[in-house]
Design an enzyme around this catalytic site. Sequence first.
Site, PDB file in Angstrom:
ATOM      1  N   GLU A 301      36.084  38.978  30.254  1.00 42.50           N
ATOM      2  CA  GLU A 301      35.546  38.228  31.392  1.00 42.50           C
ATOM      3  C   GLU A 301      36.478  37.038  31.588  1.00 42.50           C
ATOM      4  OE1 GLU A 301      31.732  35.607  32.906  1.00 42.50           O
ATOM      5  OE2 GLU A 301      31.844  36.260  30.824  1.00 42.50           O
ATOM      6  N   CYS A 335      34.290  29.858  35.739  1.00 43.66           N
ATOM      7  CA  CYS A 335      35.227  30.944  36.030  1.00 43.66           C
ATOM      8  C   CYS A 335      34.986  31.560  37.407  1.00 43.66           C
ATOM      9  CB  CYS A 335      35.131  32.027  34.957  1.00 43.66           C
ATOM     10  SG  CYS A 335      33.538  32.851  34.874  1.00 43.66           S
TER      11      CYS A 335
END
Length: 425
Positions: A301, A335
């Site tokens: 991720e 993110c």
Amino acid sequence: MAARRISSLLSCSLSYSSLLPKGRFCGVGRVVSGYSTSAGIENPINPSIKVHCTQLLINGNFVDSASGKTFPTYDPRTGDVIAHVAEGDAEDIDRAVCAARKAFDEGPWPKMTAYERSKVLFRFSDLLDKHIEELATLETWDNGKPYEQSAKIELPMISRIIRYYAGWADKIHGLTIPADGPHLVQTIHEPIGVAGQIIPWNFPLLMFAWKVGPALACGCTIVLKSAEQTPLSALYAAKLLHEAGLPPGVLNVVSGFGPTAGAALASHMDVDKLAFTGSSETGKIVLELASKSNLKPVILELGGKSPFIVCKDADVDKAVELAHFALFFNQGQCCSAGSRTYVHEDVHDEFIEKAKARALKRSVGDPFKAGVEQGPQIDSEQFEKILRYIRSGIESGATLITGGDRLGSKGFYIQPTVFTNVKIC
């Protein structure tokens, strides 16, 4: 197609005040508004808890690192040391993997009924609720995010995540598949074995829950490496998991640095699967190390650079607030942040003026004070990186509308900053 002008909003946090209940929680300080070099920055609140969990957690026990080394973890509000934490390296990773392997091959966790595993996870979620104040304090103290975000948003979300995976434990079913001829065809889902997990510093406890919850529900054992910037909350949460009845060796937590502990975990031959959350650059290294060892499957991720588009018929007030939230939440350290804002030329000027006004209204200060929307950046490295980006924007000809400098004389605070007339390279 009509031409579009581009606005880029560079900053380090975002208002999430519309998501928060009003008032105080667990003794946080008075409400502040507007960013300034106020007492909230220059004279930070002293957290009321003591840090107890600073060693590595291996085979159910808190132990020193094999080398005896420690490293400091810092308060981003001041740059002062909070505590010294055991620094794990390759030898400690090997100790932790051996404990996890033994717990998987010989221990009760993968062999107990899924219902019994779920009971442990449900007890853990109850303990998370009981210890919200301690966990939220550690998260804010070590990370710099607002206490209200930690206590009122993230901790309740984390206990809910653990309950979600606890509910899945006894609902992981195989399939019976029709076949030609007198054959029985079925699939069975089994725990993969030892799961290696590497979590980042921006959402330490949330990432802990996302990694640990599903692996434990499935019956896996774990070696988790926390980020060196934020080791404290993962150790405390792991302690609570053992209080909930987790057998020794099932969850092992090693604090340390990426090139040593992280690399050893990614390349370990007895780790069956690896999960990593962090930067794209480090993700490439992790994937390479995993492939060159035992070709273990890897879940990555990684970071992104997401666009936020404001069309000509948008509600500009709402768009401004949403653009702030998309980019500035968690000091911009997210993110999935909406880090590129594209605004239609028909509403561009109105949007910019309102974005500037919204930035100037931001409450920046000690994250332990109630009403603060923006705390400090995580550390000096990120602090300096953001200031370099701001200087780069100025040097490349972008128009600085507001902000653009540090805030206060201590810690890693940065003024909410807005640029416009940004050129696409």
